[in-house]
Write a protein that holds these residues in place. Structure first.
Motif, PDB file in Angstrom:
ATOM      1  N   PRO A  61     -45.131  25.727 -41.456  1.00  0.00           N
ATOM      2  CA  PRO A  61     -45.630  25.903 -41.991  1.00  0.00           C
ATOM      3  C   PRO A  61     -44.366  24.985 -43.095  1.00  0.00           C
ATOM      4  O   PRO A  61     -43.348  24.935 -43.398  1.00  0.00           O
ATOM      5  CB  PRO A  61     -45.487  27.158 -42.709  1.00  0.00           C
ATOM      6  CG  PRO A  61     -45.722  27.850 -41.423  1.00  0.00           C
ATOM      7  CD  PRO A  61     -44.768  27.283 -40.768  1.00  0.00           C
ATOM      8  N   ALA A  62     -45.057  24.043 -44.318  1.00  0.00           N
ATOM      9  CA  ALA A  62     -43.833  23.454 -45.055  1.00  0.00           C
ATOM     10  C   ALA A  62     -43.410  24.213 -46.091  1.00  0.00           C
ATOM     11  O   ALA A  62     -42.135  24.063 -45.883  1.00  0.00           O
ATOM     12  CB  ALA A  62     -45.172  22.697 -46.800  1.00  0.00           C
ATOM     13  N   TRP A  63     -43.605  25.594 -46.510  1.00  0.00           N
ATOM     14  CA  TRP A  63     -43.048  26.433 -46.576  1.00  0.00           C
ATOM     15  C   TRP A  63     -42.101  26.718 -46.002  1.00  0.00           C
ATOM     16  O   TRP A  63     -40.910  27.395 -47.078  1.00  0.00           O
ATOM     17  CB  TRP A  63     -43.483  27.774 -47.753  1.00  0.00           C
ATOM     18  CG  TRP A  63     -44.162  28.656 -46.262  1.00  0.00           C
ATOM     19  CD1 TRP A  63     -45.378  28.173 -45.750  1.00  0.00           C
ATOM     20  CD2 TRP A  63     -43.641  29.257 -46.039  1.00  0.00           C
ATOM     21  NE1 TRP A  63     -45.512  29.606 -44.515  1.00  0.00           N
ATOM     22  CE2 TRP A  63     -44.820  29.979 -44.551  1.00  0.00           C
ATOM     23  CE3 TRP A  63     -42.497  30.693 -46.206  1.00  0.00           C
ATOM     24  CZ2 TRP A  63     -43.933  31.427 -44.137  1.00  0.00           C
ATOM     25  CZ3 TRP A  63     -42.067  31.370 -45.922  1.00  0.00           C
ATOM     26  CH2 TRP A  63     -43.102  32.020 -43.950  1.00  0.00           C
ATOM     27  N   LEU A  64     -41.914  26.566 -44.695  1.00  0.00           N
ATOM     28  CA  LEU A  64     -40.314  27.414 -44.069  1.00  0.00           C
ATOM     29  C   LEU A  64     -39.491  26.466 -43.869  1.00  0.00           C
ATOM     30  O   LEU A  64     -38.744  26.310 -43.306  1.00  0.00           O
ATOM     31  CB  LEU A  64     -40.660  28.081 -43.403  1.00  0.00           C
ATOM     32  CG  LEU A  64     -40.188  29.172 -42.456  1.00  0.00           C
ATOM     33  CD1 LEU A  64     -39.485  29.865 -42.976  1.00  0.00           C
ATOM     34  CD2 LEU A  64     -41.031  29.602 -41.168  1.00  0.00           C
ATOM     35  N   LEU A  65     -40.674  24.601 -43.497  1.00  0.00           N
ATOM     36  CA  LEU A  65     -39.475  23.329 -42.835  1.00  0.00           C
ATOM     37  C   LEU A  65     -38.435  23.076 -43.765  1.00  0.00           C
ATOM     38  O   LEU A  65     -37.371  23.267 -42.575  1.00  0.00           O
ATOM     39  CB  LEU A  65     -40.394  22.937 -43.017  1.00  0.00           C
ATOM     40  CG  LEU A  65     -40.191  21.244 -42.536  1.00  0.00           C
ATOM     41  CD1 LEU A  65     -39.584  21.372 -40.660  1.00  0.00           C
ATOM     42  CD2 LEU A  65     -40.947  20.490 -42.272  1.00  0.00           C
ATOM     43  N   GLN A  66     -38.470  22.885 -44.894  1.00  0.00           N
ATOM     44  CA  GLN A  66     -37.119  23.137 -45.693  1.00  0.00           C
ATOM     45  C   GLN A  66     -36.359  24.127 -45.442  1.00  0.00           C
ATOM     46  O   GLN A  66     -34.984  23.266 -45.242  1.00  0.00           O
ATOM     47  CB  GLN A  66     -37.823  22.544 -47.415  1.00  0.00           C
ATOM     48  CG  GLN A  66     -36.319  22.576 -48.358  1.00  0.00           C
ATOM     49  CD  GLN A  66     -36.421  21.253 -47.907  1.00  0.00           C
ATOM     50  OE1 GLN A  66     -36.459  20.128 -47.356  1.00  0.00           O
ATOM     51  NE2 GLN A  66     -34.448  21.106 -47.928  1.00  0.00           N
ATOM     52  N   ASP A  67     -36.349  25.034 -45.426  1.00  0.00           N
ATOM     53  CA  ASP A  67     -35.656  26.388 -45.751  1.00  0.00           C
ATOM     54  C   ASP A  67     -34.377  25.770 -44.472  1.00  0.00           C
ATOM     55  O   ASP A  67     -33.785  26.260 -45.018  1.00  0.00           O
ATOM     56  CB  ASP A  67     -35.889  27.822 -46.153  1.00  0.00           C
ATOM     57  CG  ASP A  67     -36.591  27.446 -47.745  1.00  0.00           C
ATOM     58  OD1 ASP A  67     -35.760  27.238 -48.085  1.00  0.00           O
ATOM     59  OD2 ASP A  67     -36.412  28.579 -48.003  1.00  0.00           O
ATOM     60  N   LEU A  68     -35.089  26.269 -43.242  1.00  0.00           N
ATOM     61  CA  LEU A  68     -34.627  25.888 -41.874  1.00  0.00           C
ATOM     62  C   LEU A  68     -33.181  25.006 -41.350  1.00  0.00           C
ATOM     63  O   LEU A  68     -32.709  25.018 -41.150  1.00  0.00           O
ATOM     64  CB  LEU A  68     -35.775  26.512 -41.000  1.00  0.00           C
ATOM     65  CG  LEU A  68     -36.313  27.873 -40.554  1.00  0.00           C
ATOM     66  CD1 LEU A  68     -38.056  27.963 -39.552  1.00  0.00           C
ATOM     67  CD2 LEU A  68     -35.335  28.581 -40.579  1.00  0.00           C
ATOM     68  N   ALA A  69     -34.494  23.816 -41.441  1.00  0.00           N
ATOM     69  CA  ALA A  69     -34.367  22.036 -41.793  1.00  0.00           C
ATOM     70  C   ALA A  69     -32.891  22.614 -42.791  1.00  0.00           C
ATOM     71  O   ALA A  69     -31.416  22.111 -41.747  1.00  0.00           O
ATOM     72  CB  ALA A  69     -34.747  21.281 -42.013  1.00  0.00           C
ATOM     73  N   GLU A  70     -32.935  22.981 -43.903  1.00  0.00           N
ATOM     74  CA  GLU A  70     -31.513  23.145 -44.983  1.00  0.00           C
ATOM     75  C   GLU A  70     -30.273  24.252 -43.918  1.00  0.00           C
ATOM     76  O   GLU A  70     -29.461  23.580 -43.978  1.00  0.00           O
ATOM     77  CB  GLU A  70     -32.140  23.453 -46.060  1.00  0.00           C
ATOM     78  CG  GLU A  70     -30.646  23.062 -47.394  1.00  0.00           C
ATOM     79  CD  GLU A  70     -30.566  22.003 -47.234  1.00  0.00           C
ATOM     80  OE1 GLU A  70     -28.811  21.806 -47.864  1.00  0.00           O
ATOM     81  OE2 GLU A  70     -30.775  21.002 -46.770  1.00  0.00           O
ATOM     82  N   THR A  71     -30.532  24.873 -43.677  1.00  0.00           N
ATOM     83  CA  THR A  71     -30.204  26.073 -42.706  1.00  0.00           C
ATOM     84  C   THR A  71     -29.804  25.326 -41.778  1.00  0.00           C
ATOM     85  O   THR A  71     -27.991  25.805 -41.984  1.00  0.00           O
ATOM     86  CB  THR A  71     -30.803  27.133 -42.769  1.00  0.00           C
ATOM     87  OG1 THR A  71     -31.627  28.109 -43.850  1.00  0.00           O
ATOM     88  CG2 THR A  71     -30.098  28.222 -42.115  1.00  0.00           C
ATOM     89  N   ALA A  72     -30.299  24.527 -40.708  1.00  0.00           N
ATOM     90  CA  ALA A  72     -29.210  24.488 -40.060  1.00  0.00           C
ATOM     91  C   ALA A  72     -28.094  23.465 -40.417  1.00  0.00           C
ATOM     92  O   ALA A  72     -27.115  23.174 -39.785  1.00  0.00           O
ATOM     93  CB  ALA A  72     -30.052  23.026 -39.036  1.00  0.00           C
TER      94      ALA A  72
END
Length: 164
Positions: A61-72
């Motif tokens: 989901p878009a609400w999670l995608l940005q955070d997880l990619a940035e976390t990586a």
């Protein structure tokens, strides 16, 4: 012995139902990915892009995608700056309940037991910079007794309900 793979573009994943039709992003997902990169300047950007591509392809989901990619990306940068190992790895694991993203400088050797990951206390002075996270625990830093590092976060697919 493993094979060397040269990635010339972002990965592309297309899931299909048992009947051969294209899958929808809401369908159940099970994936495990390991990507190893050399510990060099800007390799963290490549790791963030690969994480984003894979997460997007599996229907995150878009609400999670940005955070997880940035976390990586942030975790990879932490490895570049704080580890002496020549390479580090992105470990991504997803199932129908949620997703786990980890970056580590640990490379498993043949016939060895998994490392004993010990949490690094928040007051130790080696905590990574805080990031905007939607997971319940945020990014967790662990270390093995012999000095390997791992930054990890877990998130559920469903957006948490607002607290009252």
């Amino acid at each position: 012995m493993g094979h060397t793979v040269r990635l010339v573009g972002l990965p592309y994943i297309q899931r299909q139902n048992q009947d051969g039709s294209a899958d929808t992003p809401t369908a159940g997902v099970e994936i495990s990915l390991c990507l190893e990169l050399p510990r060099v300047t800007d390799s963290n950007l490549a790791m963030g892009q690969v994480a984003r591509a894979v997460l997007s392809a599996i229907g995150t989901p878009a609400w999670l995608l940005q955070d997880l990619a940035e976390t990586a990306r942030v975790a990879a940068q932490y490895m570049v700056l704080h580890s002496a190992e020549p390479s580090y790895r992105l470990l991504l694991s997803a199932d129908e309940d949620g997703i786990a993203v980890a970056v580590t400088d640990y490379t498993p050797a043949a016939l060895t037991a998994p490392p004993a990951w010990q949490p690094v206390p928040h007051d130790s002075g080696v905590e990574p910079r805080a990031t905007r996270m939607t997971s319940s625990d945020g990014m967790q830093l662990h270390r093995t007794p012999d000095g390997h590092l791992r930054l990890r976060t877990e998130s559920r697919w469903r957006k948490p309900a607002p607290s009252a």
